[in-house]
Design a protein around this motif. Structure first.
Motif, PDB file in Angstrom:
ATOM      1  N   THR A  72       0.797  -1.229   0.000  1.00 58.27           N
ATOM      2  CA  THR A  72       0.000   0.000   0.000  1.00 58.27           C
ATOM      3  C   THR A  72       0.830   1.279   0.000  1.00 58.27           C
ATOM      4  O   THR A  72       0.278   2.358  -0.138  1.00 58.27           O
ATOM      5  CB  THR A  72      -0.900   0.044   1.245  1.00 58.27           C
ATOM      6  OG1 THR A  72      -0.064   0.065   2.417  1.00 58.27           O
ATOM      7  CG2 THR A  72      -1.829  -1.162   1.298  1.00 58.27           C
ATOM      8  N   THR A 147       1.890  -2.416 -10.245  1.00 61.92           N
ATOM      9  CA  THR A 147       2.363  -1.225  -9.556  1.00 61.92           C
ATOM     10  C   THR A 147       3.054  -1.653  -8.267  1.00 61.92           C
ATOM     11  O   THR A 147       2.509  -2.444  -7.495  1.00 61.92           O
ATOM     12  CB  THR A 147       1.196  -0.285  -9.222  1.00 61.92           C
ATOM     13  OG1 THR A 147       0.559   0.104 -10.443  1.00 61.92           O
ATOM     14  CG2 THR A 147       1.678   0.954  -8.491  1.00 61.92           C
ATOM     15  N   HIS A 149       5.048  -0.408  -4.727  1.00 64.13           N
ATOM     16  CA  HIS A 149       5.345   0.674  -3.791  1.00 64.13           C
ATOM     17  C   HIS A 149       6.662   0.341  -3.099  1.00 64.13           C
ATOM     18  O   HIS A 149       6.741  -0.608  -2.311  1.00 64.13           O
ATOM     19  CB  HIS A 149       4.227   0.828  -2.764  1.00 64.13           C
ATOM     20  CG  HIS A 149       2.877   1.065  -3.361  1.00 64.13           C
ATOM     21  ND1 HIS A 149       2.528   2.262  -3.948  1.00 64.13           N
ATOM     22  CD2 HIS A 149       1.788   0.266  -3.485  1.00 64.13           C
ATOM     23  CE1 HIS A 149       1.278   2.194  -4.394  1.00 64.13           C
ATOM     24  NE2 HIS A 149       0.813   0.990  -4.129  1.00 64.13           N
ATOM     25  N   THR A 175       6.482   5.087  -5.848  1.00 65.85           N
ATOM     26  CA  THR A 175       5.603   4.166  -6.571  1.00 65.85           C
ATOM     27  C   THR A 175       6.082   4.041  -8.006  1.00 65.85           C
ATOM     28  O   THR A 175       6.292   5.047  -8.684  1.00 65.85           O
ATOM     29  CB  THR A 175       4.151   4.663  -6.529  1.00 65.85           C
ATOM     30  OG1 THR A 175       3.752   4.813  -5.160  1.00 65.85           O
ATOM     31  CG2 THR A 175       3.216   3.680  -7.204  1.00 65.85           C
ATOM     32  N   ASN A 426      -2.052  -4.862  -9.444  1.00 64.90           N
ATOM     33  CA  ASN A 426      -2.026  -4.031  -8.236  1.00 64.90           C
ATOM     34  C   ASN A 426      -2.172  -2.567  -8.651  1.00 64.90           C
ATOM     35  O   ASN A 426      -1.377  -1.715  -8.278  1.00 64.90           O
ATOM     36  CB  ASN A 426      -0.714  -4.260  -7.468  1.00 64.90           C
ATOM     37  CG  ASN A 426      -0.716  -3.625  -6.098  1.00 64.90           C
ATOM     38  OD1 ASN A 426      -1.752  -3.569  -5.430  1.00 64.90           O
ATOM     39  ND2 ASN A 426       0.432  -3.144  -5.661  1.00 64.90           N
ATOM     40  N   TYR A 427      -3.216  -2.296  -9.422  1.00 65.81           N
ATOM     41  CA  TYR A 427      -3.417  -0.961 -10.002  1.00 65.81           C
ATOM     42  C   TYR A 427      -3.624   0.082  -8.910  1.00 65.81           C
ATOM     43  O   TYR A 427      -4.332  -0.138  -7.923  1.00 65.81           O
ATOM     44  CB  TYR A 427      -4.630  -0.985 -10.931  1.00 65.81           C
ATOM     45  CG  TYR A 427      -4.934   0.343 -11.586  1.00 65.81           C
ATOM     46  CD1 TYR A 427      -4.196   0.774 -12.682  1.00 65.81           C
ATOM     47  CD2 TYR A 427      -5.946   1.160 -11.104  1.00 65.81           C
ATOM     48  CE1 TYR A 427      -4.477   1.995 -13.288  1.00 65.81           C
ATOM     49  CE2 TYR A 427      -6.240   2.373 -11.707  1.00 65.81           C
ATOM     50  CZ  TYR A 427      -5.499   2.784 -12.798  1.00 65.81           C
ATOM     51  OH  TYR A 427      -5.767   3.988 -13.389  1.00 65.81           O
ATOM     52  N   ASP A 428      -3.000   1.232  -9.106  1.00 61.81           N
ATOM     53  CA  ASP A 428      -3.107   2.346  -8.166  1.00 61.81           C
ATOM     54  C   ASP A 428      -3.496   3.592  -8.950  1.00 61.81           C
ATOM     55  O   ASP A 428      -2.732   4.095  -9.767  1.00 61.81           O
ATOM     56  CB  ASP A 428      -1.762   2.550  -7.458  1.00 61.81           C
ATOM     57  CG  ASP A 428      -1.822   3.630  -6.375  1.00 61.81           C
ATOM     58  OD1 ASP A 428      -2.803   4.405  -6.351  1.00 61.81           O
ATOM     59  OD2 ASP A 428      -0.888   3.698  -5.558  1.00 61.81           O
ATOM     60  N   ASN A 430      -3.532   6.544  -8.155  1.00 67.07           N
ATOM     61  CA  ASN A 430      -2.645   7.671  -7.904  1.00 67.07           C
ATOM     62  C   ASN A 430      -1.280   7.519  -8.555  1.00 67.07           C
ATOM     63  O   ASN A 430      -0.411   8.377  -8.368  1.00 67.07           O
ATOM     64  CB  ASN A 430      -2.486   7.876  -6.392  1.00 67.07           C
ATOM     65  CG  ASN A 430      -3.780   8.312  -5.745  1.00 67.07           C
ATOM     66  OD1 ASN A 430      -4.396   9.274  -6.163  1.00 67.07           O
ATOM     67  ND2 ASN A 430      -4.218   7.567  -4.745  1.00 67.07           N
TER      68      ASN A 430
END
Length: 619
Positions: A72, A147, A149, A175, A426-428, A430
């Motif tokens: 996250t 994605t 982090h 990210t 794991n699409y984000d 932002n």
């Protein structure tokens, strides 16, 4: 591990002083500056054959350093390594797992493998590697397209011992898409010409969502001489940055708009004139979405613009502004900076938009953890527009709004599913970045399915396709060569396909209310949808209809007077032979806390052994 990096590791182990930033840049394929001050740099190489990620971190400190993969961007749940070199030259390196916001616990399965380290001239460097998949619950799988982090931290002093590690003095998160970075290459020449295509002090309307379109004239030198686009960079006004959602820059290809009164005027896109409207379906030459980075074309590819033989007179800049609090007085001058070379390159780039047309007929129920929508590009469209030898994909941008969780761009040839062109599990929202794609060949007659997975578990109202950030999209912007006239290949579900679901789960008055709304925009019946009992049986039937029923394929191609769209109804592409990914995990070895000693150059026997191992590791 390649030969040059093995030699680098050997030199670390025999105690040669630390390697420079430039040396690491040469030995690893990619590099990322993780902090704004430039004190923490990560170098890495991805070996897809051996399923191995090799990393070097170069940190301006003589204390401990840490790096982790986070689900996250926060510390809890992170897969972490911590290392330091003490005053005697001994190196300590540990694979740990963060259960909460305290010192990460030692991982009983030490899957991050220490390779080498140094501390020299105030710089601490560690080299280490890990398999993509380890079967360890304390490790985060490393997957193509996802994605990632990266959390990083460091301290100015070493820990007292293995168990007493002081809280970080410096930390942050970066990210990225590790697989989507352009490999280390020489930066574009500093003397490149550039053009800023930006809004001029536009006042953002005080409403939730606005799409503004601005017609901008190309510089005069483009009208007589071809220039070659090699890099794009967003120019975001700092004070309005949080309201700039995404932007697209179209080249009005084949439309001579010289003298048009709309030049330089920003207006809502749904109100632009019929003369300018075709620009919005013409060639996309630059795209950017939230948190996107600059995009540099590979060294042998460019997108030509202008020239005496082309009708290139104007750009159309489309800006999506997000203003959910309806704030007044926001002024914005954002846009794109385009970098050009005057020298042609081997390949001519093209850009095409694929996926699901964002209309009210794209329905996503509330309170569902995983709901899948599919849009497709039919073989009729690729047959009509792609050359005999096909096209080669080199980059892609995946895009949904805030409910998006996963995207997969599937590739089908004669009923057989090939390796996906792009995947992000794991699409984000932002972090939306144009990713470099290992060359993927799409042939004439091939088909693509864009699969978007949404999580509306936190919502209590129905979500529809649309332009607002609270609505949803399912889009892929594909960069490829050689260029064709195709600009869009999208689909949407035929409203009549929902008749079976409506007759099964709706009361008569609900049925008629939705049927009446479906004539124009089914989302206007939102209150009726929100009042439904969204049982799993109910929404799974709706999901199946959206995925398997007949859709209209919208194929937009041509330029100038030849511009046009074709609409053909067809079933989604049939996958007779699904693609089988590896999906294989390799168990890492167990370990226990240990001290790894740096071997000093005085130990001649070990030097000889290491050199022999290095030499005989390669035939």
């Amino acid at each position: 591990m390649n030969l040059s990096r093995t030699l680098l590791v050997a030199l670390f182990i025999i105690g040669v002083s630390g390697f420079s930033y430039d040396e690491l840049s040469r030995q690893y394929d990619c590099k990322l500056q993780l902090d704004s001050a430039g004190n923490y740099t990560m170098f890495y190489t991805i070996d897809e054959d051996d399923k191995l990620l090799s990393i070097a971190i170069h940190v301006q400190t003589t204390g401990w350093v840490g790096l982790g993969l986070s689900p996250t961007g926060q510390m809890p749940g992170s897969d972490v390594v911590i290392g330091w070199v003490d005053n005697s030259g001994a190196s300590f390196f540990q694979d740990r797992y963060a259960f909460d916001r305290t010192i990460p616990r030692y991982d009983g399965s030490q899957d991050w493998k220490f390779i080498g380290s140094s501390e020299d001239n105030g710089i601490t460097t560690f080299l280490f590697e890990r398999l993509f998949e380890t079967c360890d619950e304390g490790d985060i799988a490393i997957s193509a397209g996802d994605t990632t982090h990266l959390i990083y931290s460091y301290h100015s002093e070493d820990p007292i011992d293995n168990q007493h590690i002081s809280q970080h003095e410096f930390q942050g998160v970066k990210t990225v898409n590790l697989f989507g970075q352009l490999q280390n290459t020489a930066d574009p020449p500093a003397n490149l010409q550039y053009v800023d295509v930006v809004n001029a002090n536009v006042t953002v309307p005080s409403k939730d969502t606005t799409y503004l379109c601005t017609l901008i004239e190309l510089p005069s030198q483009f009208k007589n001489k071809t220039h070659y686009l090699v890099k794009t960079a967003a120019q975001i006004t700092p004070d309005s940055a949080r309201h700039v959602h995404h932007m697209l820059l179209y080249l009005c290809d084949g439309f001579n708009l010289t003298g048009d009164p709309a030049v330089g005027v920003s207006q809502e896109c749904n109100g632009i004139s019929q003369k300018i409207l075709p620009c919005r379906s013409s060639i996309v030459i630059a795209s950017w979405a939230v948190s996107g980075n600059d995009f540099t074309y590979p060294a042998d590819i460019a997108l030509p613009i202008g020239g005496a033989d082309k009708i290139h007179t104007h750009y159309l800049l489309e800006m999506h502004y997000d203003n959910p609090d309806k704030i007044s007085g926001i002024v914005d001058s954002s846009g794109m900076r385009l970098y050009f070379s005057d020298k042609p390159r081997q390949e001519v780039a093209g850009i095409v938009t694929l996926g699901k047309l964002a209309t009210g007929h794209m329905i996503i129920p509330p309170g569902v953890q995983r709901y899948t929508v599919r849009g497709f590009c039919a073989n009729q469209c690729t047959n009509a527009n792609f050359p005999e030898e096909g096209i080669t994909v080199f980059a892609n941008l995946l895009h949904t709004h805030t409910a998006g969780a996963e995207l997969i761009l599937r590739h089908i040839r004669n009923g057989t599913e090939l390796k996906p062109i792009d995947v992000n599990r794991n699409y984000d929202f932002n972090y939306q970045q144009i990713n470099i794609i290992p060359s993927a060949k799409i042939l004439k007659g091939d088909e693509m399915i864009l699969e978007c997975v949404y999580n509306t578990g936190h919502r209590n109202t129905t979500t529809f396709g649309g332009e607002s950030t609270s609505d949803e999209m399912c889009i892929s912007v594909l960069y490829y060569y050689p260029a064709t006239n195709l600009s869009n290949c999208l689909s949407y579900t035929i409203p009549s396909a929902y008749a079976e679901w409506m007759s099964t789960y709706l009361l008569p008055e609900q049925y008629y209310a939705i049927a009446a709304a479906a004539v124009n925009n089914i989302s206007s019946a939102r209150p009726v949808f929100d009042s439904l009992d969204w049982s799993e049986e109910n929404y799974r039937m709706l999901e199946r209809i959206g995925q398997t029923s007949e859709q209209v394929n919208v194929c937009v191609s041509g330029k100038g007077k030849n511009y046009g769209s074709t609409f053909a109804s067809s079933k989604p592409p049939l996958i007779e032979v699904p693609f089988e990914g590896e999906g294989q995990c390799v168990k890492g070895s167990n370990g226990s806390p240990s001290v790894v000693l740096v071997i000093h150059s005085s130990n001649l026997v070990m030097i000889i052994v290491m050199c022999l191992l290095t030499i005989y590791s390669f035939p």
